[in-house]
Every structure is written in structure tokens, then in C-alpha cells.
Design an enzyme around this catalytic site. Structure first.
Site, short mmCIF file in Angstrom:
data_model
loop_
_atom_site.label_atom_id
_atom_site.label_comp_id
_atom_site.label_asym_id
_atom_site.label_seq_id
_atom_site.Cartn_x
_atom_site.Cartn_y
_atom_site.Cartn_z
N THR A 197 39.26 41.53 40.34
CA THR A 197 37.87 41.43 39.96
C THR A 197 37.77 41.44 38.45
OG1 THR A 197 35.75 42.57 40.08
CG2 THR A 197 37.65 43.93 39.97
N GLY A 251 40.55 47.55 46.75
CA GLY A 251 39.25 48.18 46.86
C GLY A 251 39.12 49.24 47.92
#
Length: 337
Positions: A197, A251
């Protein structure tokens, strides 16, 4: 003259009143910036920071800066971890996650959003135009179209070829630090699996903080998988009284510790940004020591003074910094392993 013992007691008492971050051997003096400032994750954060700086240098808000900045990464077709051109899920669908948060605690988020190239801007619309914080899947797509966003095919030929190569064996083992071009100089054919990300935090000249986080998620993930990036408190958190934090990497482990919120709360208790990021990483190690050795997770943070820092599980994590003195700065984050 005061007795030596009484004098030493006064010195010790005075030191105890100092903020915890002031006692770390000058660490913060090397990582302190005057506002405005913008910081972001990974090598591609340099180009994103430049765009954000255009906003900040013209007395723009931190919120406008972070949106403009991460849109650069979303539009970069060579970036396989964010936006259009990102690697698809195992069924060949590119789905995107993003969130944004301002200095007043307002926030918006989208998850598993398909066909829209700039999920960060949709997330901002969710924040500003709806009573909700998060929209996902088909509902998020319908909202985006209603707001005037254009639907398009996000799967590029390069990413399609990588997916088709992956289909031959269907092995799923994320490669760490794929986003660091210097760390991973040689990659195997077919495009390797990623877990990343761009997270961006900005402090504007008015002393206000905002943050943004956007990703295409894990390559070849199960359809519908959503990671930490659009989850307020996991992938991103901002408290204008204290600071902001963002995360990168696998994540699932960030969500289990609500990592970015944790970093901000540790800064509230007096830790420096780097110390807070390190403690958040250590929480992952403590909970899952065997898993922690095999994955990458990193945190990046900034406080209200413009002091910043980062820490990761593994070496290879980089972050970019841009202010009036540093325009193209890229730093290596410290790591546990």
C-alpha cells in the site's frame, strides 16, 4: 552551596518531568521537521510526496495534500500494488481498498471496490457526502458512479500476464519488500506476490494533520478479501492532538493489533514516533512469533511537532519525507529482524 545529594535529586526530578520522547539520546533531533511536511511509505512515496507538497507549499490543507499525493501512486501503471494495474485476485478481478481521515476525526473508506481507478477520492466522497464511514463492493461501486466517477477496466496486460502465470501453480507465498526496488533487485518471472500500500501522512502550516491509505491488496487474494488499508485504526489513524500513523505489509496482522491506532496511543503516552512504531511491531512478534519471522509489516508515524519515525518486522522497509528542506528524501526504516 547545596549538598551534592540534594542537587542530584533536583536534577533527577527535573528529568522525570521531561516528555518521554526527549530522553531517547537525541533520536528525534535527527528526525524532526518544521511544518508543513508530508511522509509516505515505500520508494514510490517520493513521487507521491512531490504532488502533496505542491498543495502544502501553497498553503493548502493536509487533507487535500494526502488525497492528491496518493492519487499519483494509484495512477502509476508500473506500480503493481496500488490502483489501476495492481495485481488481481485469484479470479482475475482487480479490487481496491482505501481510506482517508482528517484533523477533525472525519473519515471515509471503501473496500473491495472494482472498476474505479482512484478509490481514495471515492473514500473522501464517502466521508463528505454520506452518514457512513465505509462502503464496500457493489455498493461502493454504485456510489462512485452516482458521484460521477467513470468505470473502467483496471486489469492491465502486464498484470493479466502475471495472473495467468500464477494460475499455473497457484502458490500463495507473499514476497517481502517487493516495493523496494533496491532491496529486491531480481524478481522471478510472472510478477511476484505483493502485500502493500501507500500510506501518507501530512502536517500543514495550520498545524493540522490528515492521512490517506490506498492499495490493490494482496496479489491473487481470495475474492472479497479486504486488508488493513481501508480500516480506520488499522491501516490509518489520525488524532490531531497527538499525531498520525499508517501501516504497510500483511494487513491481517495489522488488523489483529489495530496497529495504527496503537501507534497513536503510544505517542499520546509520550513515546516518539519511532518508539511507538517499534512497540506496535513488537506486539505482532509477541502474539505470533513464528508468523512474524515470515512476513513484513511496517508502521510509519508523525506527531504534532513534525517528528517522524518508522519501524518494521524485516529490513527493507523504506519511507519518503518531503518538506521545505527535503524534497526527494528516502529513508530505511529500522527493523526487528
Amino acid at each position: 552551596m547545596e549538598p551534592r545529594r540534594k542537587f542530584l535529586k533536583k536534577i533527577i526530578a527535573g528529568t522525570a518531568l521531561l516528555p518521554l520522547s526527549a530522553t531517547y539520546g537525541g533520536e528525534l533531533l535527527r528526525k524532526k521537521s518544521t511544518k508543513p511536511i508530508v511522509i509516505s511509505t515505500w520508494d514510490f512515496g517520493v513521487a507521491a510526496n512531490k504532488k502533496a507538497w505542491e498543495v502544502l507549499s501553497r498553503s493548502g490543507t493536509a487533507l487535500d495534500a494526502v488525497e492528491a499525493g496518493v492519487r499519483v501512486a494509484e495512477a502509476d501503471l508500473s506500480n503493481k500494488t496500488v490502483g489501476k494495474g495492481g495485481y488481481p485476485d485469484r479470479d482475475g478481478n482487480v479490487s481496491l481498498d482505501a481510506c482517508i481521515m482528517d484533523h477533525e476525526g472525519n473519515c471515509g473508506s471503501v473496500g473491495a471496490l472494482e472498476h474505479i481507478a482512484h478509490p481514495i477520492s471515492v473514500a473522501r466522497k464517502v466521508m463528505e457526502e454520506t452518514p457512513h464511514v465505509m462502503l464496500v463492493g457493489e455498493g461502493a461501486l454504485q456510489f462512485a458512479i452516482d458521484q460521477g466517477f467513470q468505470a473502467e477496466d483496471l486489469l492491465t496486460e502486464d498484470s493479466k500476464e502475471a495472473w495467468q502465470e500464477w494460475l499455473k501453480e497457484k502458490q500463495y507465498t507473499p514476497i517481502m519488500n517487493i516495493e523496494n526496488k533496491h532491496f529486491n533487485k531480481e524478481l522471478l518471472p510472472g510478477g511476484q506476490y505483493n502485500h502493500d500500500t501507500i500510506g501518507m501522512l501530512a502536517l500543514d502550516e495550520f498545524g493540522n494533520l490528515s492521512g490517506a491509505c490506498t492499495t490493490s491488496g494482496m496479489a491473487f487474494k481470495m475474492r472479497g478479501r479486504v486488508g488493513d488499508s481501508p480500516i480506520i485504526g488499522a491501516g490509518l489513524y489520525v488524532d490531531n492532538e497527538v499525531g498520525g500513523a499508517t501501516s504497510t505489509g500483511v494487513g491481517e496482522e495489522v488488523m489483529r493489533t489495530v496497529g495504527s491506532f496503537l501507534v497513536v496511543e503510544l505517542m499520546r503516552q509520550g513515546m516518539s514516533p519511532e518508539q511507538a512504531c517499534k512497540e506496535a511491531v513488537l506486539r505482532i512478534v509477541k502474539k505470533k512469533p513464528n508468523v512474524a519471522r515470515e512476513i513484513q509489516v511496517g508502521f510509519l508515524a508523525i506527531n504534532k511537532k513534525g517528528e517522524y519515525g518508522a519501524y518494521a518486522l524485516q529490513e527493507g522497509f523504506t519511507f519518503a519525507v518531503c518538506d521545505e528542506n527535503k524534497q526527494d528524501s528516502l529513508f530505511d526504516g529500522n527493523s526487528i529482524y
